[in-house]
Enzyme design. Structure first.
Site, PDB file in Angstrom:
ATOM      1  N   GLU A 127      42.282  39.567  38.595  1.00 19.56           N
ATOM      2  CA  GLU A 127      42.634  38.473  37.406  1.00 19.56           C
ATOM      3  C   GLU A 127      44.044  39.426  37.757  1.00 19.56           C
ATOM      4  OE1 GLU A 127      43.020  41.125  34.003  1.00 19.56           O
ATOM      5  OE2 GLU A 127      44.458  39.927  33.355  1.00 19.56           O
TER       6      GLU A 127
ATOM      7  N   LYS B 116      45.417  48.964  39.052  1.00 18.53           N
ATOM      8  CA  LYS B 116      46.382  48.297  38.529  1.00 18.53           C
ATOM      9  C   LYS B 116      47.028  48.367  38.016  1.00 18.53           C
ATOM     10  CE  LYS B 116      43.564  43.724  38.781  1.00 18.53           C
ATOM     11  NZ  LYS B 116      43.365  43.099  38.461  1.00 18.53           N
TER      12      LYS B 116
ATOM     13  N   ARG C 247      32.524  51.564  41.494  1.00 15.99           N
ATOM     14  CA  ARG C 247      33.831  50.805  41.530  1.00 15.99           C
ATOM     15  C   ARG C 247      33.977  51.687  43.300  1.00 15.99           C
ATOM     16  NH1 ARG C 247      38.527  49.919  39.053  1.00 15.99           N
ATOM     17  NH2 ARG C 247      36.998  48.070  38.020  1.00 15.99           N
TER      18      ARG C 247
HETATM   19  P1  ATP Z   1      41.780  47.708  37.679  1.00 16.23           P
HETATM   20  O1  ATP Z   1      40.950  47.960  37.180  1.00 16.23           O
HETATM   21  O2  ATP Z   1      42.271  48.106  38.694  1.00 16.23           O
HETATM   22  O3  ATP Z   1      42.911  46.529  36.787  1.00 16.23           O
HETATM   23  P2  ATP Z   1      39.771  45.196  37.653  1.00 16.23           P
HETATM   24  O4  ATP Z   1      38.723  45.559  37.705  1.00 16.23           O
HETATM   25  O5  ATP Z   1      40.384  45.033  36.870  1.00 16.23           O
HETATM   26  O6  ATP Z   1      40.858  46.316  38.077  1.00 16.23           O
HETATM   27  P3  ATP Z   1      40.135  42.868  38.165  1.00 16.23           P
HETATM   28  O7  ATP Z   1      41.368  41.654  39.343  1.00 16.23           O
HETATM   29  O8  ATP Z   1      39.339  41.967  37.187  1.00 16.23           O
HETATM   30  O9  ATP Z   1      41.440  43.957  39.286  1.00 16.23           O
HETATM   31  O10 ATP Z   1      38.605  42.798  39.847  1.00 16.23           O
HETATM   32  C1  ATP Z   1      38.113  41.286  40.632  1.00 16.23           C
HETATM   33  C2  ATP Z   1      36.918  41.765  40.942  1.00 16.23           C
HETATM   34  O11 ATP Z   1      36.995  43.855  41.546  1.00 16.23           O
HETATM   35  C3  ATP Z   1      36.134  42.584  39.312  1.00 16.23           C
HETATM   36  O12 ATP Z   1      34.948  41.774  40.141  1.00 16.23           O
HETATM   37  C4  ATP Z   1      36.396  43.907  40.199  1.00 16.23           C
HETATM   38  O13 ATP Z   1      34.555  44.380  40.051  1.00 16.23           O
HETATM   39  C5  ATP Z   1      36.705  44.468  41.291  1.00 16.23           C
HETATM   40  N1  ATP Z   1      37.038  45.634  41.664  1.00 16.23           N
HETATM   41  C6  ATP Z   1      37.788  46.004  41.275  1.00 16.23           C
HETATM   42  N2  ATP Z   1      38.329  47.051  41.202  1.00 16.23           N
HETATM   43  C7  ATP Z   1      37.347  47.447  42.215  1.00 16.23           C
HETATM   44  C8  ATP Z   1      37.003  48.531  42.948  1.00 16.23           C
HETATM   45  N3  ATP Z   1      37.440  49.817  42.604  1.00 16.23           N
HETATM   46  N4  ATP Z   1      35.747  49.190  43.160  1.00 16.23           N
HETATM   47  C9  ATP Z   1      34.906  47.566  43.832  1.00 16.23           C
HETATM   48  N5  ATP Z   1      35.374  47.097  43.103  1.00 16.23           N
HETATM   49  C10 ATP Z   1      36.473  46.473  42.348  1.00 16.23           C
HETATM   50 MG    MG Z   2      39.570  43.710  35.852  1.00 11.56          MG
END
Ligand code: ATP
Ligand code: MG
Length: 564
Positions: free
Chosen positions: A39, A274, A264
């Site tokens: 995102e 984020k 994760r």
């Molecule tokens: P946050 O919780 O930090 O906002 P998010 O999952 O909402 O993270 P996205 O931009 O949606 O952030 O993430 C893109 C991809 O990266 C998704 O497939 C998510 O599962 C993966 N991802 C995000 N954070 C992690 C992490 N700490 N470890 C592994 N994969 C991750």
């Molecule tokens: Mg997300």
């Protein structure tokens, strides 16, 4: 976590097992299609690197393709700046999505038609409850939800209202479109989730075209379906959403990717949300998304991390189904490994102490030969100027040496690396403060190159720079951003910011580096002998270089001193 360097030829993990099985059974006609779906509401971090390595890595290994897809369904939080930074970071890691750059917003029209289809099937309805009421009606884990009074609106009325929502006839928050599933479901995600909300907000790609936007849950699985993804790899918190995604795909009767959840990445002394990283940036606790203390890829890059080190880290942590916390020392181990092999050695004095060699001729300048990298002979040697006045590290001199301290002290002889043996003869103090401002030494001309012909030994070898030739520099020393291994562990009423390390950045302004570094380009990396790995920061100016410490070498003396 135990750090054991481990080599395995074939990668195996539960996800690769699934992919291999699917190839064996020809489930997707031999296709492997993955995607990385960020995102664009912040910069990528080391957790994303894990996901990127997994998705691109699997596709590469099994002859498949990976799409880069921006999950841009929320116009209030998303920005073009983030899109650009994400592309830059994925490329930096060494991955290529070729022409497969997609946006959830590309599918807004299709997603809208999917919503209409659900309404027509009697599987979705327009709800006039407020957001607060919807939350209230939702129930809890122990209590079933309550059905909305608008739940049984006739299909025709729903179609009309949804179309008028789209046309902008209703104010924000007045109505939403919901799926009609089961308000008593044990899975809260299945209790008539919201599919669309009204937002009079311009979108970074579609501009003012839409005033209703799909919720993430309604978009994500359908985007994977539209792109014919075979393995939709996501993090564990989406496990409970999978029944909902399956329900959408089944009701819409469209292509069904397989969702697979993995744990994760969590890292000690680090936050990877984020939302929290944005808070650090917005509240000025760091200098921006790419502050070298940030766990973002742009921060790590500015800190001096290499894509190889990050890739090695991702390999070592592997993928599993259970949440765990990885020791940040493993990340540092990986970067040390890579930098050790590939960075040239340099002499740099961070906290200078002036040394005058009384018996060295005033105007003589000699050149001594220094090895560029003992790990790699092909990196050759370089010449370093040596003269009467030098700088050494303040730490390398003690007027009253403690036990086991073998560096310079009055009457003691040590080696100046690649140059000569010197012996300290006198100490000069500041008349007022009493502080040592310079020391005097003699050198033994017969030890040129660093060895005595009579075979006598010294117990320490110091790095140094020639005062006349050295380049001034600023060096930024970074420490952990948080004091607590788990930054989210806080006292009642506090938040993660209360764990910030007030000393996470130390700036040293009066440093001197060897003359050959004068034109070191931004982002170039070095080992400063006996100190650690450093890289050139973009803040550097001609004549005033700025170095960031990537990571220190293991400091053996600090360990001894601690144990004394
Ligand atoms: P946050 O919780 O930090 O906002 P998010 O999952 O909402 O993270 P996205 O931009 O949606 O952030 O993430 C893109 C991809 O990266 C998704 O497939 C998510 O599962 C993966 N991802 C995000 N954070 C992690 C992490 N700490 N470890 C592994 N994969 C991750
Ligand atoms: Mg997300």
């Amino acid at each position: 976590m135990e750090i054991t360097p481990e080599e395995s030829t074939e990668r195996t993990d539960f996800i690769r097992e699934i992919v291999r099985d699917d190839l064996r059974t020809n489930k997707y006609a031999g296709r492997v299609a993955t995607r990385f779906p960020p995102e664009p509401n912040g910069y990528l971090h080391i957790g994303h690197a894990k996901s990127i390595h997994l998705n691109f890595g699997i596709a590469q290994e099994f002859g498949g393709k990976t799409n880069l897809r921006f999950d841009d369904t929320n116009p209030t939080k998303e920005e073009v700046e983030y899109v650009e930074s994400i592309k830059c970071d994925v490329r930096w890691l060494g991955f290529d999505w070729e022409e497969r750059e997609f946006y959830a917003s590309d599918y807004f029209a299709t997603l809208y038609s999917y919503a209409v289809k659900l309404i027509e099937k009697g599987k979705a309805y327009v709800d006039d409850l407020s957001a607060d009421q919807i939350r209230e009606y939702r129930g809890t884990l122990t209590q079933p939800g309550k059905e909305s009074p608008y739940r049984d609106r006739p299909v025709a009325e729903n179609l009309d209202l949804f179309e008028r929502m789209r046309k902008g006839e209703f104010p924000e928050g007045s109505r939403v479109l919901r799926a009609k599933i089961d308000m008593a479901s044990g899975n809260l995600n299945m209790r008539d989730p919201v599919l669309y909300r009204i937002l009079f907000e311009s979108h970074h790609r579609t501009g003012p075209a839409w005033c209703i936007y799909p919720m993430y849950d309604f978009a994500h699985g359908q985007c994977d379906s539209i792109e014919k993804i075979t393995h939709s790899i996501c993090t564990l918190e989406f496990q409970d959403h999978r029944p909902l995604y399956d329900w959408f795909l089944d009701e819409l009767e469209i292509y069904h990717p397989q969702q697979i959840e993995f744990a994760r990445l969590n890292l000690t002394y680090t936050v990877l949300s984020k939302r929290k990283l944005l808070r650090l940036v917005q509240d000025g606790h760091v200098a921006g998304w790419n502050d070298p203390r940030m766990p973002t890829l742009s921060g790590l890059r500015r800190r001096g991390y290499t894509p190889v080190a990050i890739s090695d880290f991702c390999e070592r942590i592997g993928v599993a189904r259970n949440d765990s916390i990885v020791d940040i020392n493993l990340l540092e181990y990986c970067v040390r490994q890579d930098l050790n092999l590939h960075t040239p050695r340099k002499m740099a004095v961070l906290r200078p102490l002036k040394v005058v060699i009384d018996n060295y001729p005033d105007d003589l300048v000699e050149e001594v030969e220094a090895v560029n990298n003992p790990e790699d002979a092909s990196m050759g040697t370089r010449k370093l100027p040596f003269s009467k006045v030098l700088y050494i590290e303040q730490d390398d001199f003690r007027e009253l040496p403690p036990p086991k301290y073998f560096r310079l002290s009055p009457g003691r002889e040590v080696r100046l690396r690649y140059a000569y043996f010197i012996t300290c003869t006198a100490v000069v103090r500041d008349g007022e403060t009493g502080e040592i401002i310079e020391i005097h030494c003699t050198y033994d001309p017969a030890t040129r190159g660093g060895d005595a012909s009579d075979g006598r030994k010294v117990k320490a070898t110091l790095h140094w720079v020639s005062a006349r030739h050295a380049q001034p520099a600023t060096v930024r020393l970074y420490d952990r951003l948080f004091l607590n291994e788990n930054p989210n562990e806080v006292e009642e009423g506090q938040d993660f910011l209360s764990n910030l390390n007030p000393d996470s950045l130390e700036v040293l302004d009066g440093c001197y580096v060897e003359p050959g570094l004068a034109d070191a380009p931004v982002e170039s990396r070095y080992q400063f002998e006996r100190q650690g790995y450093f890289c050139v920061d973009p803040d550097s100016e001609k004549g005033r270089l700025v170095f960031n410490r990537t990571v220190s070498l293991k400091d053996t003396w600090a360990k001894i001193e601690k144990s004394l």
